[in-house]
Design an enzyme around this catalytic site. Structure first.
Site, PDB file in Angstrom:
ATOM      1  CB  THR A 123      20.164  34.926  41.514  1.00 39.00           C
ATOM      2  OG1 THR A 123      19.190  34.204  42.281  1.00 39.00           O
ATOM      3  CG2 THR A 123      20.966  35.823  42.449  1.00 39.00           C
ATOM      4  CG  HIS A 142      38.212  41.468  47.271  1.00 39.00           C
ATOM      5  ND1 HIS A 142      38.760  42.409  46.427  1.00 39.00           N
ATOM      6  CD2 HIS A 142      37.959  42.131  48.437  1.00 39.00           C
ATOM      7  CE1 HIS A 142      38.839  43.573  47.048  1.00 39.00           C
ATOM      8  NE2 HIS A 142      38.364  43.430  48.270  1.00 39.00           N
TER       9      HIS A 142
END
Length: 430
Positions: free
Chosen positions: A348, A401
């Site tokens: 992006t 994560h």
């Protein structure tokens, strides 16, 4: 009477919102003609008539939610096209009379029609052509049809417009164009007062905006999202683009942009750190052996992420052309479901809007997204301890994560930095 239903659109799409009717009651349609534009979670699609005839009834209004299988219109397969809904209604409401005065009026009307020749009600045109004519202000009775059967199509309307044959729109098309803003206003509630007696305006969220909002929240709630940052010296990339831009465009007929460099760099880094090109399914990690890179694009309807397929197999020109094609489709609202589905990693670029720094949200079920930002000259300490003004860009990597450790994320972003700061190897490989 033939019922027109909302067709099966895609496996993941079960409902939509009627964005715009392309026909009105009384219009003649052929099987396969588009009759309405349906807004779904991902793209706008046209629903086609599955029978030929006359639109007898529109059962759903613009802005109304519908599901697959819902009946939205009825077609009279034995009917003949006529005037607008208002004209038909007024004719049906006229009382029957055999009086002399009515006969005289009728005779006068017939003479007027004879004098005027063929009126707009006799024009045979596809719904798409009628819509195009309304947009351009073209009188369909002045348009020449190239179809041997005399049916006017959108390209005929365009030819008439280019030839300077614009005429004042008919009363029915005027009524349609005047009604459109009113219909749009119906989608908005009137301004109301808050508890503090202040004016507000309530606007219903589009289906796509609702879906975007839901998925962004889900991405944050269902993943252990974390963002790491780095900065990139863009000097060499900018110099390389400056040196090669003319020859590149002459050879490939497209400009050499920054996105192809970052796409190439992202693919190279993903090959070194495959967990960022994966997703979680239950208690399994799915490592993808392909590199379909999503390109986040902002449109008037909201954020969409079309995908450049097999980016690892494309050279710089192929990537630039792929991005340009998807951007054009997005602007023209022509993206198909096949353009949006899948994707293994997303890039992006908030820098085109002037963003200096941001934390991009994951495009689930992907576990990584690379954020690019504005290029600004900043003071940089060089290896010989001198200070130079250099074009610098902050880059960000948001990652899940749960399967990507901080060490891998930092090293991934560091690898992107190294390849962008020394882009010549990338260009040779591409």
């Amino acid at each position: 009477m033939k019922e027109i239903k909302v067709p099966e659109l895609a496996e993941s799409i079960t409902e939509g919102t009627i964005a715009e009717w392309l026909v009105k009651k009384g219009d003649q349609v052929e099987k396969g003609d588009p009759i309405l534009e349906l807004e779904t979670d991902k793209v706008n699609v046209e629903v086609n008539a599955d029978a030929s005839g006359v639109i007898a009834e529109l059962l759903k209004d613009e802005g109304e939610d519908v599901e697959v299988g819902d009946v939205i219109a009825q077609v009279d397969e034995n009917g003949e096209g006529g005037g607008s809904e208002e004209e038909t209604s007024s004719k049906n409401e006229e009382p029957e009379s055999n009086g002399k005065e009515e006969k005289q009026e009728s005779s006068g009307d017939e003479k007027k029609e004879d004098a005027a020749g063929k009126d707009s009600k006799e024009v045979i045109a596809t719904p798409a052509a009628r819509k195009r004519a309304r947009e351009l202000g073209i009188d369909l009775s002045e348009v020449s049809a190239r179809d041997p059967l005399g049916r006017i199509r959108p390209e005929d309307v365009d030819v008439a417009a280019e030839g300077g044959k614009k005429q004042e729109t008919t009363s029915s098309s005027k009524s349609s164009s005047e009604d459109k803003p009113k219909k749009q206003e119906k989608k908005k509630e009137e301004a109301k007062k808050t508890e503090f007696d202040k004016p507000v305006e309530r606007v219903k969220m589009s289906r796509r905006r609702q879906t975007i909002a839901k998925r962004l929240v889900e991405a944050q709630q269902e993943s252990a999202m974390l963002t790491t940052f780095n900065e990139v010296d863009m000097t060499n990339v900018m110099k390389l683009r400056s040196d090669r831009k003319e020859s590149f465009q002459k050879k490939h007929d497209i400009k050499l942009g920054f996105m192809s460099f970052f796409t190439k760099a992202a693919v190279g880094a993903l090959k070194e750190f495959p967990l960022l090109n994966a997703e979680i399914q239950g208690n399994e990690i799915i490592k993808k052996q392909f590199y379909d890179i999503g390109m986040a694009v902002s449109t008037d309807e909201g954020l969409v992420v079309p995908v450049v397929r097999d980016a690892d197999r494309l050279d710089f020109a192929g990537i630039e052309k792929g991005i340009a094609d998807l951007a054009t489709k997005a602007r023209n609202k022509e993206l198909g479901l096949e353009d949006l589905q899948g994707g293994s990693f997303t890039i992006t670029n908030g820098g085109i809007f002037g963003s200096m720094l941001s934390t991009p949200i994951l495009n689930a079920p992907q576990v990584g997204i690379l954020g690019l930002h504005n290029i600004e000259k900043r003071a940089k300490v060089m290896p010989d301890d001198t200070i130079e003004a250099r074009p610098m860009m902050y880059i960000a990597l948001s990652y899940d994560h749960r399967i990507v450790d901080g060490k891998e994320a930092v090293q991934f972003l560091r690898r992107i930095k190294e390849m962008i700061e020394d882009p010549y190897d990338l260009l040779l490989e591409g």
